[in-house]
Structures are given as structure tokens and as C-alpha cells.
Motif scaffolding. Structure first.
Motif, PDB file in Angstrom:
ATOM      1  N   ILE A 147      -8.319  13.688   3.165  1.00 57.97           N
ATOM      2  CA  ILE A 147      -6.998  12.984   3.124  1.00 57.97           C
ATOM      3  C   ILE A 147      -7.128  11.658   1.942  1.00 57.97           C
ATOM      4  O   ILE A 147      -8.073  10.910   1.927  1.00 57.97           O
ATOM      5  N   LYS A 148      -6.014  11.824   1.361  1.00 58.00           N
ATOM      6  CA  LYS A 148      -5.925  10.782   0.128  1.00 58.00           C
ATOM      7  C   LYS A 148      -5.104   9.766   0.798  1.00 58.00           C
ATOM      8  O   LYS A 148      -3.872   9.807   1.069  1.00 58.00           O
ATOM      9  N   HIS A 149      -5.608   8.449   0.514  1.00 56.60           N
ATOM     10  CA  HIS A 149      -4.827   7.091   0.874  1.00 56.60           C
ATOM     11  C   HIS A 149      -4.443   6.435  -0.381  1.00 56.60           C
ATOM     12  O   HIS A 149      -5.451   5.949  -1.159  1.00 56.60           O
ATOM     13  N   VAL A 150      -3.213   6.043  -0.522  1.00 55.14           N
ATOM     14  CA  VAL A 150      -2.646   5.395  -1.890  1.00 55.14           C
ATOM     15  C   VAL A 150      -1.964   4.110  -1.028  1.00 55.14           C
ATOM     16  O   VAL A 150      -0.920   4.485  -0.566  1.00 55.14           O
ATOM     17  N   GLN A 151      -2.359   3.145  -1.680  1.00 54.57           N
ATOM     18  CA  GLN A 151      -1.642   1.906  -1.363  1.00 54.57           C
ATOM     19  C   GLN A 151      -0.956   1.082  -2.351  1.00 54.57           C
ATOM     20  O   GLN A 151      -1.717   0.933  -3.244  1.00 54.57           O
ATOM     21  N   ARG A 152       0.179   0.506  -2.198  1.00 52.84           N
ATOM     22  CA  ARG A 152       0.541  -0.345  -3.328  1.00 52.84           C
ATOM     23  C   ARG A 152      -0.112  -1.759  -3.086  1.00 52.84           C
ATOM     24  O   ARG A 152       0.357  -2.429  -2.152  1.00 52.84           O
ATOM     25  N   VAL A 153      -0.563  -2.273  -4.140  1.00 49.91           N
ATOM     26  CA  VAL A 153      -1.105  -3.643  -3.998  1.00 49.91           C
ATOM     27  C   VAL A 153      -0.637  -4.635  -5.347  1.00 49.91           C
ATOM     28  O   VAL A 153      -0.595  -5.667  -5.045  1.00 49.91           O
ATOM     29  N   ASP A 154       0.149  -3.792  -6.095  1.00 51.68           N
ATOM     30  CA  ASP A 154       0.634  -4.568  -7.328  1.00 51.68           C
ATOM     31  C   ASP A 154       1.498  -3.745  -7.899  1.00 51.68           C
ATOM     32  O   ASP A 154       1.644  -2.282  -7.573  1.00 51.68           O
ATOM     33  N   GLU A 155       2.427  -4.294  -8.919  1.00 49.86           N
ATOM     34  CA  GLU A 155       3.246  -3.291  -9.703  1.00 49.86           C
ATOM     35  C   GLU A 155       2.511  -2.195 -10.647  1.00 49.86           C
ATOM     36  O   GLU A 155       2.939  -1.086 -10.817  1.00 49.86           O
ATOM     37  N   GLU A 156       1.301  -2.620 -10.975  1.00 54.65           N
ATOM     38  CA  GLU A 156       0.456  -1.365 -11.632  1.00 54.65           C
ATOM     39  C   GLU A 156       0.132  -0.276 -10.773  1.00 54.65           C
ATOM     40  O   GLU A 156       0.088   0.737 -11.020  1.00 54.65           O
ATOM     41  N   SER A 157       0.049  -0.723  -9.499  1.00 58.87           N
ATOM     42  CA  SER A 157      -0.274   0.668  -8.775  1.00 58.87           C
ATOM     43  C   SER A 157       0.753   1.166  -8.166  1.00 58.87           C
ATOM     44  O   SER A 157       0.726   2.225  -7.507  1.00 58.87           O
ATOM     45  N   ASP A 158       2.117   1.068  -8.522  1.00 62.68           N
ATOM     46  CA  ASP A 158       3.400   1.825  -8.470  1.00 62.68           C
ATOM     47  C   ASP A 158       3.011   3.241  -8.811  1.00 62.68           C
ATOM     48  O   ASP A 158       3.642   4.255  -8.464  1.00 62.68           O
ATOM     49  N   LYS A 159       2.500   3.215  -9.952  1.00 60.63           N
ATOM     50  CA  LYS A 159       2.264   4.539 -10.717  1.00 60.63           C
ATOM     51  C   LYS A 159       1.661   5.621  -9.866  1.00 60.63           C
ATOM     52  O   LYS A 159       1.711   6.797  -9.945  1.00 60.63           O
ATOM     53  N   PHE A 160       0.658   4.999  -9.053  1.00 56.30           N
ATOM     54  CA  PHE A 160      -0.404   5.881  -8.179  1.00 56.30           C
ATOM     55  C   PHE A 160       0.371   6.506  -7.129  1.00 56.30           C
ATOM     56  O   PHE A 160       0.154   7.557  -6.448  1.00 56.30           O
ATOM     57  N   ILE A 161       1.578   5.639  -6.394  1.00 56.74           N
ATOM     58  CA  ILE A 161       2.317   6.133  -5.511  1.00 56.74           C
ATOM     59  C   ILE A 161       3.294   7.037  -5.993  1.00 56.74           C
ATOM     60  O   ILE A 161       3.155   8.411  -5.491  1.00 56.74           O
ATOM     61  N   VAL A 162       3.763   7.039  -7.181  1.00 57.18           N
ATOM     62  CA  VAL A 162       4.564   7.997  -7.745  1.00 57.18           C
ATOM     63  C   VAL A 162       3.930   9.463  -8.124  1.00 57.18           C
ATOM     64  O   VAL A 162       4.318  10.466  -7.798  1.00 57.18           O
ATOM     65  N   GLN A 163       2.847   9.203  -8.591  1.00 57.21           N
ATOM     66  CA  GLN A 163       1.889  10.431  -8.994  1.00 57.21           C
ATOM     67  C   GLN A 163       1.458  11.132  -7.420  1.00 57.21           C
ATOM     68  O   GLN A 163       1.499  12.330  -7.593  1.00 57.21           O
ATOM     69  N   ALA A 164       1.128  10.486  -6.418  1.00 59.03           N
ATOM     70  CA  ALA A 164       0.967  10.889  -5.399  1.00 59.03           C
ATOM     71  C   ALA A 164       1.966  11.966  -4.617  1.00 59.03           C
ATOM     72  O   ALA A 164       1.711  12.709  -4.156  1.00 59.03           O
ATOM     73  N   GLU A 165       3.162  11.173  -4.651  1.00 62.27           N
ATOM     74  CA  GLU A 165       4.405  11.948  -4.245  1.00 62.27           C
ATOM     75  C   GLU A 165       4.691  12.998  -4.966  1.00 62.27           C
ATOM     76  O   GLU A 165       5.028  14.026  -4.381  1.00 62.27           O
ATOM     77  N   ASN A 166       4.526  12.717  -6.201  1.00 58.28           N
ATOM     78  CA  ASN A 166       4.883  14.107  -7.210  1.00 58.28           C
ATOM     79  C   ASN A 166       3.775  15.095  -6.847  1.00 58.28           C
ATOM     80  O   ASN A 166       4.169  16.506  -6.742  1.00 58.28           O
ATOM     81  N   GLU A 167       2.545  14.703  -6.610  1.00 57.62           N
ATOM     82  CA  GLU A 167       1.547  15.776  -6.370  1.00 57.62           C
ATOM     83  C   GLU A 167       1.786  16.661  -5.192  1.00 57.62           C
ATOM     84  O   GLU A 167       1.965  17.962  -5.354  1.00 57.62           O
ATOM     85  N   TYR A 168       2.380  15.935  -4.106  1.00 64.12           N
ATOM     86  CA  TYR A 168       2.686  16.653  -2.976  1.00 64.12           C
ATOM     87  C   TYR A 168       3.961  17.433  -3.125  1.00 64.12           C
ATOM     88  O   TYR A 168       3.972  18.699  -2.730  1.00 64.12           O
ATOM     89  N   GLU A 169       4.672  16.810  -3.662  1.00 60.95           N
ATOM     90  CA  GLU A 169       6.130  17.806  -3.950  1.00 60.95           C
ATOM     91  C   GLU A 169       5.924  18.875  -4.606  1.00 60.95           C
ATOM     92  O   GLU A 169       6.783  19.956  -4.526  1.00 60.95           O
TER      93      GLU A 169
END
Length: 288
Positions: free
Chosen positions: A39-61
Motif C-alpha cells: 500500500i502506497k500512501h501519498v499525502q499533500r503537505v505543501d505545494e511541492e508535494s502536489d507533484k507526488f499526488i499527480v504522479q500517483a494518480e497517473n500511476e494508477y490510471e
């Protein structure tokens, strides 16, 4: 781990596997089936971390559309949103108990070549489904204890023909079209694949000359010549056809690379056959 338990009650958390690229990955067991998952857990902590959310969503899609033995499977995504934006997510993936190729690359060619045949087969399946991995490198290839492989990390993957707005990839393995933000296709993966094989068989990186954004003069140099020695010059026991294949995969002009992964597979299999034939001859000579 408490966040995972509250949001994914169908899973039992075993322990944390690691952290990286803005994510925490844990080993878990699905309660109903007793299947182990990651289980990969990605959390937004600041604007810089937005890219990790986007990458994880892309990864799944992309990855949940794929079904191949050598590609990591993705089962489920859970998003937590606020004001219509994903602020936190969980990816439930196949648990792969393997070692990264980067950590323990085999030295013997008879072990190396079957690995790359499997990687090429996995990539061919991606291409047939309409996607480019776009980040093939030793760190994204897992070797299992039985010799099987898994290609992992689809965060930078995209549809064939997609043109990215920013440079993404790993400098030592990126194709010129990635650094120049040109459309990506299956030949991009062929370059990444060739650069990865170059590193594994020689122990040094293929000099793409694109680790930084090129000047106009350097861009011309990139497009006009190769900058690395053929692998056979660094490792004389390599079958010459294999050395030639690796250099063709790493051609700066995509048109000069092998036409597809099926052609790559055929040529790696031929190199393996030549290697096995040579070894058999040497054993025969030793017995006389």
C-alpha cells in the motif's frame, strides 16, 4: 499506519517497507483473501508535494489497465479530497518480494540476458496497450528469487505520442526526446532499455550528454554522434550482435532504433543463443 487502517479497513498492516518519492509504502494483508499487498500512501503537505499526488494518480490510471506477468499489478485507489482536490491517496498494489536490479546486478551474461528478455516482453505489453513507461532504469526493475521480473513505478508513464510540458525521467537513462520535450512513443522505452542494459553489462553509464538542458551547440552534438564506446570494447566477451543492439537502442535519432520491442526480444534471444553455443563449444574443447 493508523491512517491506512482507518481508510482501508479491509487490510491488516504488517509493517512499513520503505519511504521515497513523497510516499510511504507498507506491507499489508487483505482480510478476505489473505493476499499480501503493498500500500502506497501519498499525502499533500505543501505545494511541492502536489507533484507526488499527480504522479500517483497517473500511476494508477495507467497501470490498472495493464495485465502482464512482468508488470506490477495495481488493484485499487482510494482518494481523500478537500475542495474537489485530492489531498491524500492510497494505492493498493501487488506485493513483490524482489531485489532492485540496481542493487544487485548479475555479472554473468547468461543471467543478464533472460532478465532483459522479460523486461522487453513487459514493455511490449505496455506498448500494445497504448502506453510508454518513460522511466525504465535499474531501480525500476525488480528481480524475484525465482528469476522472474517485475517492472514497477508507472508514475511517469503516458500514452503513446504524448508530449510532456516539463522534463521528466532519470538523466542517466533519458532519451533525447525526453530532455527536448518531444512526443514520446515506444522508441523512448527502447532507448531507456538500451541505456539500462549498457549499465548492467559494462558497469558504466551510457553517456547521453543530456544530463543538463543542452545549449544549441550541444544539442547539435547530441543529434550528430554517439558519445559512448560500444559495450564490446569494455567487455570483450560480449557477443558482437548484443553490443550492436545496445548501441542501436541508444541511437539519438528514434528512427535509427529497433522498430519495436519484438525486434529487440528477437535479437537478445539470438545473443543468448550465440553465448550458449560458444560456451558449449568451449566445454567440448575442454573435454577433448
Amino acid at each position: 499506519m493508523g491512517r491506512i487502517l482507518s481508510q482501508l479497513p479491509d487490510y491488516e498492516i504488517v509493517h512499513r517497507l520503505g519511504r521515497g518519492a513523497g510516499a510511504v509504502i507498507s506491507l499489508a494483508v487483505e482480510r478476505a483473501t489473505r493476499r499480501q499487498v503493498a500500500i502506497k500512501h501519498v499525502q499533500r503537505v505543501d505545494e511541492e508535494s502536489d507533484k507526488f499526488i499527480v504522479q500517483a494518480e497517473n500511476e494508477y490510471e495507467i497501470a490498472h489497465n495493464l495485465d502482464h506477468r512482468f508488470l506490477r499489478k495495481y488493484y485499487r485507489i482510494v482518494r481523500l479530497k478537500k475542495w474537489l482536490r485530492t489531498r491524500e491517496l492510497f494505492l493498493v498494489m501487488e506485493y513483490v518480494d524482489g531485489t532492485k536490479l540496481e542493487e544487485h546486478p548479475p555479472e554473468r551474461l547468461e543471467e543478464i540476458l533472460p532478465i532483459f528478455i522479460k523486461v522487453a516482453e513487459g514493455l511490449h505489453a505496455m506498448h500494445a496497450a497504448g502506453f510508454v513507461h518513460a522511466d525504465i532504469k535499474p531501480n525500476n526493475i525488480l528481480i524475484l528469487s525465482d528469476g522472474d521480473v517485475r517492472i514497477i513505478d508507472f508514475g511517469q508513464s503516458c500514452a503513446l505520442g504524448h508530449q510532456k510540458t516539463r522534463v521528466q525521467g532519470t538523466p542517466d537513462f533519458m532519451a533525447p526526446e525526453q530532455i527536448n520535450r518531444h512526443p514520446l512513443d515506444h522508441r523512448t522505452d527502447i532507448f531507456n532499455f538500451g541505456a539500462t542494459m549498457y549499465w548492467v553489462v559494462t558497469g558504466v553509464y551510457f553517456d547521453t550528454m543530456i544530463s543538463t538542458a543542452p545549449t544549441a551547440a550541444r544539442k547539435h552534438e547530441i543529434e550528430s554522434r554517439q558519445s559512448s564506446r560500444p559495450p564490446v570494447e569494455l567487455r570483450p566477451e560480449l557477443p558482437l550482435p548484443l553490443s550492436k543492439l545496445i548501441m542501436e537502442c541508444c541511437e539519438t535519432n528514434p528512427e535509427k532504433r529497433p522498430r519495436d520491442m519484438r525486434a529487440v526480444i528477437s535479437r537478445v534471444e539470438m545473443a543468448l543463443h550465440l553465448l550458449e553455443k560458444k560456451q558449449a563449444q568451449e566445454r567440448g574443447a575442454g573435454d577433448t
